[in-house]
Every structure is written in C-alpha cells, then in structure tokens.
Design an enzyme around this catalytic site. Structure first.
Site, PDB file in Angstrom:
ATOM      1  N   GLU A  24     -70.088 -34.394 -56.605  1.00 27.72           N
ATOM      2  CA  GLU A  24     -69.904 -35.211 -55.401  1.00 27.72           C
ATOM      3  C   GLU A  24     -71.291 -35.654 -54.946  1.00 27.72           C
ATOM      4  OE1 GLU A  24     -67.574 -33.051 -52.385  1.00 27.72           O
ATOM      5  OE2 GLU A  24     -67.201 -31.571 -53.937  1.00 27.72           O
ATOM      6  N   TYR A  38     -65.497 -42.888 -51.087  1.00 31.45           N
ATOM      7  CA  TYR A  38     -65.073 -42.814 -49.682  1.00 31.45           C
ATOM      8  C   TYR A  38     -66.259 -42.650 -48.749  1.00 31.45           C
ATOM      9  CZ  TYR A  38     -65.535 -37.656 -50.001  1.00 31.45           C
ATOM     10  OH  TYR A  38     -65.989 -36.370 -50.166  1.00 31.45           O
ATOM     11  N   ASP A  76     -68.083 -40.315 -46.090  1.00 32.03           N
ATOM     12  CA  ASP A  76     -68.155 -38.903 -45.723  1.00 32.03           C
ATOM     13  C   ASP A  76     -69.418 -38.679 -44.894  1.00 32.03           C
ATOM     14  OD1 ASP A  76     -67.484 -36.208 -45.651  1.00 32.03           O
ATOM     15  OD2 ASP A  76     -68.590 -35.756 -47.476  1.00 32.03           O
ATOM     16  N   GLU A  78     -69.727 -41.799 -50.444  1.00 28.96           N
ATOM     17  CA  GLU A  78     -69.721 -40.680 -51.384  1.00 28.96           C
ATOM     18  C   GLU A  78     -68.857 -41.010 -52.594  1.00 28.96           C
ATOM     19  OE1 GLU A  78     -68.228 -36.034 -51.575  1.00 28.96           O
ATOM     20  OE2 GLU A  78     -69.502 -36.685 -49.912  1.00 28.96           O
ATOM     21  N   SER A  87     -67.076 -39.058 -55.729  1.00 30.11           N
ATOM     22  CA  SER A  87     -66.678 -37.789 -56.330  1.00 30.11           C
ATOM     23  C   SER A  87     -66.186 -38.079 -57.736  1.00 30.11           C
ATOM     24  CB  SER A  87     -65.570 -37.119 -55.510  1.00 30.11           C
ATOM     25  OG  SER A  87     -66.042 -36.757 -54.226  1.00 30.11           O
ATOM     26  N   HIS A  94     -73.066 -32.224 -54.421  1.00 27.28           N
ATOM     27  CA  HIS A  94     -72.332 -30.988 -54.681  1.00 27.28           C
ATOM     28  C   HIS A  94     -71.776 -30.959 -56.098  1.00 27.28           C
ATOM     29  CE1 HIS A  94     -71.441 -30.711 -50.052  1.00 27.28           C
ATOM     30  NE2 HIS A  94     -72.728 -30.637 -50.339  1.00 27.28           N
ATOM     31  N   ASN A 106     -68.741 -28.882 -58.591  1.00 25.74           N
ATOM     32  CA  ASN A 106     -67.496 -28.113 -58.533  1.00 25.74           C
ATOM     33  C   ASN A 106     -67.177 -27.577 -59.922  1.00 25.74           C
ATOM     34  OD1 ASN A 106     -66.564 -28.787 -55.681  1.00 25.74           O
ATOM     35  ND2 ASN A 106     -66.859 -30.820 -56.540  1.00 25.74           N
ATOM     36  N   ARG A 142     -61.876 -23.051 -57.092  1.00 28.13           N
ATOM     37  CA  ARG A 142     -62.900 -24.083 -57.330  1.00 28.13           C
ATOM     38  C   ARG A 142     -64.178 -23.601 -56.664  1.00 28.13           C
ATOM     39  NH1 ARG A 142     -64.553 -28.978 -54.049  1.00 28.13           N
ATOM     40  NH2 ARG A 142     -63.129 -28.120 -52.515  1.00 28.13           N
ATOM     41  N   HIS A 185     -67.449 -24.264 -55.149  1.00 26.45           N
ATOM     42  CA  HIS A 185     -68.055 -25.431 -54.521  1.00 26.45           C
ATOM     43  C   HIS A 185     -69.544 -25.146 -54.348  1.00 26.45           C
ATOM     44  CE1 HIS A 185     -68.364 -28.313 -50.866  1.00 26.45           C
ATOM     45  NE2 HIS A 185     -68.259 -29.035 -51.953  1.00 26.45           N
TER      46      HIS A 185
END
Length: 529
Positions: free
Chosen positions: A4, A115, A117, A122, A124, A178, A180, A262, A264
C-alpha cells in the site's frame, strides 16, 4: 503479499488547495481513463462491508469512540462542501452535484485499489505470491498514478498536481508505505513480535529510501538511511498514524479469518529502487517462514525504538545495537544472522535448490547475501542496488560541487525531486535510464502489470471481473465481488476469501467462454471454482 503506497501530493500553482480534493482528482482522472478504455463502462467502487480496522491481534477490539479518526478505514473518505467551494479550477462533474459525483475509491482492472486515504492518493497492489511480482505490481502503482497526473495536466481547467513516492514532507508529517503478508492464524502473535522486531530494526540498511534531515520535522542537519524511522514511537500497537509501532497489531485478515491472519507492516519506506523493494518484501517473507517454523533467531534488541532511529542516523553502518544478552552488534550483523537462519532452513526444505526449488528463493538469498557483503566492504559500492546509498551518492556530488552543508535547502529539494513520479523530473528515473540503478523488471512488464492482474491469486478473478463486466460489478473488495444483473431483485455477492482461488488456471476458461455477466455467473455459481 502486497503493498500500500500513499503518495505525497502538491499543487504548485494552487498551494492553498485542499489535499483531499486534490487526491480525489487523481482517482477521478484515472477513472476517466478507464471509462475511455472500457467504451463507457462504469467504475467499480470499493465495498467496505468486510472492513474491521479496530480488531487487535492481541485479542480485543478498540471502541470506535476511543479510536483516532485515521484508524476508521472502514468508511469512505468524504469531501465537504467547503473543500469543493475552495477548489481552484472547475471540476469535471457533468452537471451533477460536485460532492456526489467525486469518486474517492475504485477497484482497478489489475486487481488493485486506488483511493483517497488521509488526504493522500493511495494505491494498494493486488495480491501476489512472490517478491518479484510484489515489486512489479508495486511499481505498477507508480504507472497508474503517473497516468492520472498526465490526465490532469491535459485538462486546462485544473491545476497541475505533482505526486512523490516518498514518506514525509519534512514538516512533521509522515505518510505510509505498508506491506501485507498472509500468515497462518495458528502462529502465536508473541512469536511474530519477537521474531520480527530485531529484523525490522536492521532491515532499513537494505531497503531504506534515504532522507535529508534528522527528526520528525527534519530540522536536524544531516542525512539518514530511512524516511520513516524517526516517526516510530512504540514497539507494538494498533495505530498507524500516531504512536506508530514497529509491529502493528491490526487483525483484519481479508481472508478466512480462523485460518489466516494478514500481517500489516507499516515500518518500511516507499521504494523506487527495484532491488531495495524486492529485498524488502522477499527477506521479510523468508523471516516470516522462520517465525512460522519456530526457527527465528533468538535475539532481542534492548531498546528497539531508540535502536531503530540510531541505525537510521548512521550511514557508516558501524553503530552497535545492544542486545538483551549483553552483546553489541551492528545492523549488518543482525541481518547476517537472519540470512544464515533462512539459508539453513531453505536448504533443508529444498525450496532454495536452483534446479528443483520454488524458482524464487535461491535468487533472493543470493541477492540478499551479495548486498550485505557489499555494504560491509564498502557501502558506496551498493549504490546501484540500495536506494539510500544511491541517493546519498547523488547528494554528496552536489555537496562537493557547490560546497553545500546538510542544512542547505537545496539538498531538501533534490531529495524531493528524487521521488517525483514523472520520469522527466525524477532524479531516480534519470539514474535508472543511465544504467546507474540495477533493473530487475522491464518497463514493459511494469506497464502490463498496471492493467493486468497477477495470474496466480484471487486478484485475477477480481481484475477480470472489473475488466469484462464493469457495468454490472457494483462493488468489490479483497473478500468479494458484487454483481447487479438486470432483472435480478438482489445483488449477487461472490465470496473470494481463499486467496489462492480465482486464479487464471481455475477461472481463465470461464472468462473466455462468457462475454456476458449473466452467463458467467450462471456457470460460476453452478460449480466450485
């Protein structure tokens, strides 16, 4: 695994612009491009019904009234009327109410999400199964937002918007990059904390993006290895924008909850260097394998938060971290301890065999070892692979040529220009074009990943549904795709909670057989795919 990336955003001709509005223009600009490609197809919007950001992996839920607003990611970003009224230039609304027509969140044909954020655009990435693909589909996000930037620049009624793949404005604000990783639910969370903390304290030496300035506000003169390290204040916690922890406890699996978790990861930098990005995710995946097997190195850093910052501030790589057993080790020492543990395990399991292994681990181990060896011999020699070293080399050239101190504002501008997503402006892109940064993936591979989903996860199903049936897909998330077919009184939700189902091998023929969504769903729901 997946990433992300929140991009830094700036409108130089309209410095007072609302950042959320500017970010929404990025989403809307890319949506207009997808409409053109789909000959009038509708955008697929994000479905928030499966979001649960306040569940903590340690076994409790944070009450909504106690949560910081930035933690409430289970609801869409909202533009207020004042933001729209203050906008510089007209919005493309086709005569509709500006607030209702602005798109804030969409699912892309490559399986990704784009989107708004926290007032940043952002991207993802879609789920992938190996670190090379993770690097490629992360870089595809840069291509996606670049296309949006170009689309806005072609509209004379809108102020130009610049995006930067970095992590701080050097005015006390940091925005995230980030990662994941899917893990088995049965692994005790305490094992994750103990196994990963020393690794994350030291990992920045191979994947830090480099930063001019010391401290959260960047006022301290100097250069450091990682952009995010000065913003971390806790060892373990749920928050991502305040009291940032080295180990994040958000328990939002986006998969079968009693089978998977998950992980993160919020501690990494946003990388442009392909090698740094590849190593960031590949080495972490290997360490998680060690954690799952109960074979992670038994080392504990005495003060992880302070050590994280101290390692970042030492570009000589000689700073020693104190372990709880009294030993003093460098970040390179810690990385080599993890490398040796990963090598022993992967050789024993056979996945690292060049001929019969998984096709990824052998190359990853070799690259990890070679980069660590180079950093130990001569850090400057790793400039083609390691991002913070490459940026430092460039900055030192300017410093020597012009006699600049580290607090000279021109160095900060060079740091910013490194991360511009526009290739003609980006200093990183200039080095890449000159062969001074190592390339693992071609421009063609990255361009294809910007429009096509990975073939070996559920992202293939999500992306192909958006590509082929966008007029009838009214929502999607990591966990499901929602159809609204003509004549049906109810929406049809197709669950996608198993990440390795919905692959091209399982569903590719189904997509090829059906140009219409009705026939596609009829066959899909008539069998198990």
């Amino acid at each position: 695994m997946g990433t992300e990336t929140e991009y830094g955003i700036h409108a130089p001709s309209a410095p007072g612009s609302n950042a959320t509005l500017l970010s929404s223009q990025i989403v809307n600009a890319y949506a207009s491009l997808t409409r053109q490609r789909a000959a009038g197809g509708a955008e697929t919007r994000w479905d928030y019904s499966d979001e649960d950001p306040l569940h903590d992996a340690r076994g409790w839920d944070v009450p909504r009234e106690d949560a910081h607003p930035s933690q409430l990611t289970d609801q869409p970003a909202v533009l207020d009327a004042e933001a729209v009224a203050l906008a510089d230039g007209p919005l493309e609304t086709d005569g509709e109410d500006p607030l209702s027509s602005m798109l804030m969140n969409m699912v892309l044909g490559n399986g990704a999400r784009l989107y708004v954020d926290h007032a940043h655009p952002e991207y993802s990435s879609p789920e992938v199964t190996n670190p090379f693909d993770a690097m490629v589909w992360d870089a595809a996000g840069d291509a996606v937002v670049l296309a949006a930037v170009r689309q806005i620049a072609a509209n004379p009624g809108l102020p130009d918007v610049n995006l930067y793949k970095n992590n701080t404005d050097n005015k006390s604000v940091s925005y995230g990059s980030h990662e994941n990783y899917l893990m088995p639910r049965h692994v005790p969370f305490g094992h994750i904390v103990s196994g990963l903390t020393p690794f994350f304290v030291s990992r920045q030496v191979i994947c830090g993006a480099g930063r001019v300035g010391i401290g959260q506000d960047g006022r301290g003169a100097g250069y450091q290895i990682a952009q995010r390290s000065d913003f971390f204040e806790a060892e373990v916690g749920l928050e991502t924008t305040i009291r940032r922890p080295i180990i994040n406890t958000r328990d939002e699996p986006h998969a079968v909850a009693d089978k998977y978790r998950r992980l993160h990861v919020i501690i990494g930098d946003a990388n442009l260097s392909q090698v740094s990005n590849y190593l960031k995710m590949g080495t972490t995946a290997l360490v998680l394998d060690l954690v799952e097997a109960g074979e992670a190195p038994a080392i504990e850093v005495e003060n992880p938060v302070a050590s994280l910052r101290a390692v970042s501030h030492d570009t000589s790589l000689t700073h020693t971290v104190r372990l709880r057993d009294g030993r003093q080790v460098t970040a390179l020492d810690i990385q080599e301890i993890y490398l040796e543990a990963a090598r022993r395990r992967t050789q024993r399991t056979g996945v690292a065999d060049p001929a019969s292994g998984d096709g990824h681990t052998a190359a990853l181990l070799a690259k990890w070892e070679s980069v660590l060896d180079q950093l130990r011999r001569d850090p400057a020699g790793a400039a083609a692979q390691v991002e913070w070293v490459a940026k430092l080399s460039l900055l030192e050239g300017y410093r020597q040529r012009d006699g600049l101190d580290w607090n000279d504002a021109r160095l900060g501008l060079i740091d910013l220009q490194w991360s511009d997503v526009r290739p003609e402006k980006s200093l990183y892109s200039r080095l890449l074009a000159r062969g001074r940064m190592e390339r693992l993936a071609t421009d063609e591979q990255i361009a294809r990943a910007a429009v096509e989903p990975p073939p070996d996860t559920r992202a293939y199903f999500r992306g192909k549904c958006v590509q082929r049936y966008s007029k009838f897909v009214v929502g999607a998330s990591w966990d499901s795709v929602i159809f609204d077919l003509p004549g049906n009184r109810r929406l049809q939700r197709v669950p996608t909670r198993e990440p390795l189902r919905g692959t091209r091998a399982l569903t590719g023929g189904l997509f090829e057989r059906h140009d219409d969504a009705e026939g596609f769903l009829a066959e899909l729901l008539g069998g198990q795919r």
